[in-house]
Design a protein around this motif. Structure first.
Motif, PDB file in Angstrom:
ATOM      1  N   ALA A   5       0.834  -1.213   0.000  1.00  0.00           N
ATOM      2  CA  ALA A   5       0.000   0.000   0.000  1.00  0.00           C
ATOM      3  C   ALA A   5       0.861   1.252   0.000  1.00  0.00           C
ATOM      4  N   PHE A   6       2.073   1.164   0.543  1.00  0.00           N
ATOM      5  CA  PHE A   6       2.954   2.325   0.620  1.00  0.00           C
ATOM      6  C   PHE A   6       3.447   2.755  -0.760  1.00  0.00           C
ATOM      7  N   GLU A   7       3.424   1.839  -1.740  1.00  0.00           N
ATOM      8  CA  GLU A   7       3.870   2.136  -3.094  1.00  0.00           C
ATOM      9  C   GLU A   7       2.724   2.057  -4.103  1.00  0.00           C
ATOM     10  N   HIS A   8       1.511   1.862  -3.628  1.00  0.00           N
ATOM     11  CA  HIS A   8       0.342   1.705  -4.483  1.00  0.00           C
ATOM     12  C   HIS A   8       0.062   3.001  -5.244  1.00  0.00           C
ATOM     13  N   PRO A   9      -0.415   2.911  -6.490  1.00  0.00           N
ATOM     14  CA  PRO A   9      -0.633   4.122  -7.283  1.00  0.00           C
ATOM     15  C   PRO A   9      -1.512   5.170  -6.622  1.00  0.00           C
ATOM     16  N   PHE A  10      -2.541   4.746  -5.845  1.00  0.00           N
ATOM     17  CA  PHE A  10      -3.364   5.751  -5.175  1.00  0.00           C
ATOM     18  C   PHE A  10      -3.449   5.572  -3.662  1.00  0.00           C
ATOM     19  N   LEU A  11      -3.324   4.350  -3.148  1.00  0.00           N
ATOM     20  CA  LEU A  11      -3.318   4.177  -1.690  1.00  0.00           C
ATOM     21  C   LEU A  11      -2.115   4.871  -1.046  1.00  0.00           C
ATOM     22  N   SER A  12      -1.021   4.994  -1.808  1.00  0.00           N
ATOM     23  CA  SER A  12       0.156   5.670  -1.264  1.00  0.00           C
ATOM     24  C   SER A  12      -0.135   7.134  -0.946  1.00  0.00           C
ATOM     25  N   GLY A  13      -1.145   7.710  -1.609  1.00  0.00           N
ATOM     26  CA  GLY A  13      -1.543   9.070  -1.265  1.00  0.00           C
ATOM     27  C   GLY A  13      -2.144   9.166   0.123  1.00  0.00           C
ATOM     28  N   LEU A  14      -2.635   8.032   0.617  1.00  0.00           N
ATOM     29  CA  LEU A  14      -3.237   7.975   1.943  1.00  0.00           C
ATOM     30  C   LEU A  14      -2.228   7.571   3.006  1.00  0.00           C
ATOM     31  N   VAL A  15      -1.480   6.490   2.757  1.00  0.00           N
ATOM     32  CA  VAL A  15      -0.612   5.927   3.801  1.00  0.00           C
ATOM     33  C   VAL A  15       0.874   6.085   3.499  1.00  0.00           C
ATOM     34  N   GLY A  16       1.225   6.694   2.377  1.00  0.00           N
ATOM     35  CA  GLY A  16       2.627   6.806   2.011  1.00  0.00           C
ATOM     36  C   GLY A  16       3.260   8.112   2.439  1.00  0.00           C
ATOM     37  N   ASP A  17       4.558   8.185   2.215  1.00  0.00           N
ATOM     38  CA  ASP A  17       5.308   9.420   2.483  1.00  0.00           C
ATOM     39  C   ASP A  17       6.473   9.452   1.504  1.00  0.00           C
ATOM     40  N   ASP A  18       6.387  10.317   0.521  1.00  0.00           N
ATOM     41  CA  ASP A  18       7.368  10.329  -0.563  1.00  0.00           C
ATOM     42  C   ASP A  18       8.789  10.528  -0.066  1.00  0.00           C
ATOM     43  N   GLU A  19       8.970  11.450   0.881  1.00  0.00           N
ATOM     44  CA  GLU A  19      10.325  11.768   1.342  1.00  0.00           C
ATOM     45  C   GLU A  19      10.976  10.574   2.028  1.00  0.00           C
ATOM     46  N   THR A  20      10.207   9.852   2.830  1.00  0.00           N
ATOM     47  CA  THR A  20      10.746   8.670   3.495  1.00  0.00           C
ATOM     48  C   THR A  20      10.914   7.519   2.513  1.00  0.00           C
ATOM     49  N   GLU A  21       9.942   7.357   1.639  1.00  0.00           N
ATOM     50  CA  GLU A  21       9.997   6.250   0.683  1.00  0.00           C
ATOM     51  C   GLU A  21      11.221   6.334  -0.218  1.00  0.00           C
ATOM     52  N   GLN A  22      11.635   7.539  -0.563  1.00  0.00           N
ATOM     53  CA  GLN A  22      12.800   7.702  -1.428  1.00  0.00           C
ATOM     54  C   GLN A  22      14.056   7.074  -0.828  1.00  0.00           C
ATOM     55  N   LEU A  23      14.124   7.026   0.490  1.00  0.00           N
ATOM     56  CA  LEU A  23      15.294   6.442   1.154  1.00  0.00           C
ATOM     57  C   LEU A  23      15.381   4.932   0.930  1.00  0.00           C
ATOM     58  N   PHE A  24      14.266   4.333   0.505  1.00  0.00           N
ATOM     59  CA  PHE A  24      14.246   2.887   0.273  1.00  0.00           C
ATOM     60  C   PHE A  24      14.060   2.555  -1.201  1.00  0.00           C
ATOM     61  N   SER A  25      14.264   3.528  -2.052  1.00  0.00           N
ATOM     62  CA  SER A  25      14.228   3.271  -3.486  1.00  0.00           C
ATOM     63  C   SER A  25      15.474   2.488  -3.892  1.00  0.00           C
ATOM     64  N   ALA A  26      15.401   1.850  -5.052  1.00  0.00           N
ATOM     65  CA  ALA A  26      16.563   1.119  -5.557  1.00  0.00           C
ATOM     66  C   ALA A  26      17.753   2.049  -5.727  1.00  0.00           C
ATOM     67  N   LYS A  27      17.492   3.256  -6.213  1.00  0.00           N
ATOM     68  CA  LYS A  27      18.583   4.209  -6.423  1.00  0.00           C
ATOM     69  C   LYS A  27      19.255   4.571  -5.102  1.00  0.00           C
ATOM     70  N   ALA A  28      18.451   4.855  -4.077  1.00  0.00           N
ATOM     71  CA  ALA A  28      19.025   5.241  -2.784  1.00  0.00           C
ATOM     72  C   ALA A  28      19.856   4.107  -2.202  1.00  0.00           C
ATOM     73  N   GLU A  29      19.376   2.877  -2.338  1.00  0.00           N
ATOM     74  CA  GLU A  29      20.120   1.744  -1.794  1.00  0.00           C
ATOM     75  C   GLU A  29      21.423   1.529  -2.548  1.00  0.00           C
ATOM     76  N   ILE A  30      21.354   1.589  -3.877  1.00  0.00           N
ATOM     77  CA  ILE A  30      22.575   1.406  -4.673  1.00  0.00           C
ATOM     78  C   ILE A  30      23.564   2.529  -4.398  1.00  0.00           C
ATOM     79  N   ASP A  31      23.079   3.768  -4.301  1.00  0.00           N
ATOM     80  CA  ASP A  31      23.964   4.896  -3.983  1.00  0.00           C
ATOM     81  C   ASP A  31      24.669   4.680  -2.647  1.00  0.00           C
ATOM     82  N   ALA A  32      23.920   4.166  -1.664  1.00  0.00           N
ATOM     83  CA  ALA A  32      24.514   3.934  -0.343  1.00  0.00           C
ATOM     84  C   ALA A  32      25.530   2.795  -0.394  1.00  0.00           C
ATOM     85  N   MET A  33      25.249   1.754  -1.173  1.00  0.00           N
ATOM     86  CA  MET A  33      26.213   0.654  -1.309  1.00  0.00           C
ATOM     87  C   MET A  33      27.476   1.111  -2.031  1.00  0.00           C
TER      88      MET A  33
END
Length: 356
Positions: A5-33
């Protein structure tokens, strides 16, 4: 449609948080590695373990490195972790540089996959912690503003869901704010030593570094702005402690949401801007943000038991417990970010509170 639901196309508008979610994106993880691999090369060069030129070439290669994502996916399916394939690709990138062949053999020297993944996680959790401290402080300030505006007014106090005796708005706000102050202090205390570099090598002994092991680890921690600590491959208490603090934050915000929903039910004691509309009853204004705070609190409470389960790492490394942690911890962090976002929205929408 997304499973989460945190990444769902519309449910994420209810229960998601873009700023926090970005920290767990593939790009953020690869950048950290990749930050780990760069930091490792620099630390080893500074300690005389690898040539300075090799560290420079590795650092330069990382700057322009573009991973093959399909290869990373296939490598993870094969190896159970992404690091082996990522290191293979990075070595190839270093090799492509003029004279990079010698430097390539120094990529990832003395490290293991868990060093990379756990340290990359710590880098991103530290960023999440800073974000949450800022949001908690802002929420405390918002409660102070509500208190200044309406604190002297009267509310009916309730015990065990029954009317008790009158209290003040200040009394209720204090019950909302004080736990958040304590949670912010808990995060501050945790951040002093909790975000530790993970560096132990194949079985935690840093056997390839001899008497320079501690020196290299300390230099790596300094490069990555993390705490220096002996390897903790199978010691997951730090991560469970952090998840526990986040669960307390969302739990306290769930109490706020429950109170606001009940005030909306009773009517007359609280006025909020915004709210959610009904498809069937145009006159309704639903306390959506308040309800979701309750849901997120209960979600995190359930996930915390899974984090306790993930502490059971057999011997020097567990694939099963480690994978369980990957499934559970990111949603806990994102749910906490969403709860703080919604609480700020709710506090900003208070137009009146109490009587008198």
């Amino acid at each position: 449609m997304s499973v989460s639901a945190f990444e769902h196309p519309f449910l994420s508008g209810l229960v998601g948080d873009d700023e926090t979610e970005q920290l767990f994106s593939a790009k953020a993880e690869i950048d950290a590695m990749l930050a780990f691999e760069t930091g490792l090369a620099k630390a080893q060069a500074s300690c005389g373990v690898i040539p300075a030129e090799a560290a420079e070439r590795i650092t330069a290669a990382v700057q322009t490195f573009e991973p093959d994502m399909a290869g990373l996916r296939n490598g993870t399916a094969r190896d159970g972790v992404v690091v082996a394939e990522l290191v293979k690709q990075l070595r190839a990138a270093v090799n492509q540089q003029a004279g990079g062949g010698e430097a390539a053999k120094h990529v990832h020297f003395g490290a293991t996959s868990q060093d990379v993944i756990d340290t990359a996680l710590m880098i991103r959790l530290k960023q999440a912690c800073s974000l949450f401290v800022e949001r908690l402080a802002a929420l405390e300030t918002a409660f102070d503003e509500i208190d200044r505006a309406f604190g002297g007014r009267t509310l009916m106090g309730h015990t065990r869901m029954q009317a008790a005796i009158p209290i003040t708005v200040s009394d209720r706000i204090r019950a909302w704010k004080e736990p958040l102050t304590r949670h912010r202090q808990r995060l501050d205390t945790f951040s002093e030593a909790g975000f530790a570099v993970q560096f132990g090598g194949a079985a935690g002994s840093l056997e390839k570094f001899g008497d320079k092991a501690a020196e290299v680890r300390k230099a790596l921690a300094w490069e990555l702005f993390l705490t220096d600590a002996p390897q903790w491959h199978s010691q997951r208490d730090r991560l469970t402690e952090f998840a526990n603090i986040l669960t307390m934050i969302s739990g306290s915000l769930g109490k706020l949401g429950q109170d606001v929903a009940l005030l909306a039910l009773m009517g007359g004691e609280m006025q909020l801007a915004g709210g959610g509309g009904s498809s069937a009853m145009a006159h309704k204004q639903n306390p959506v943000a308040a309800e979701v705070l309750v849901s997120l609190a209960r979600f995190n409470a359930v996930q915390l038991s899974g984090m306790q389960q993930s502490m059971v790492h057999e011997q020097e490394r567990s694939g099963a417990a480690w994978t369980l942690e990957w499934l559970i911890l990111p949603p806990v962090v994102i749910a906490t970010g969403a709860a703080l976002r919604l609480a700020a929205e709710l506090a900003g929408n208070v137009r009146s509170m109490g009587k008198g």
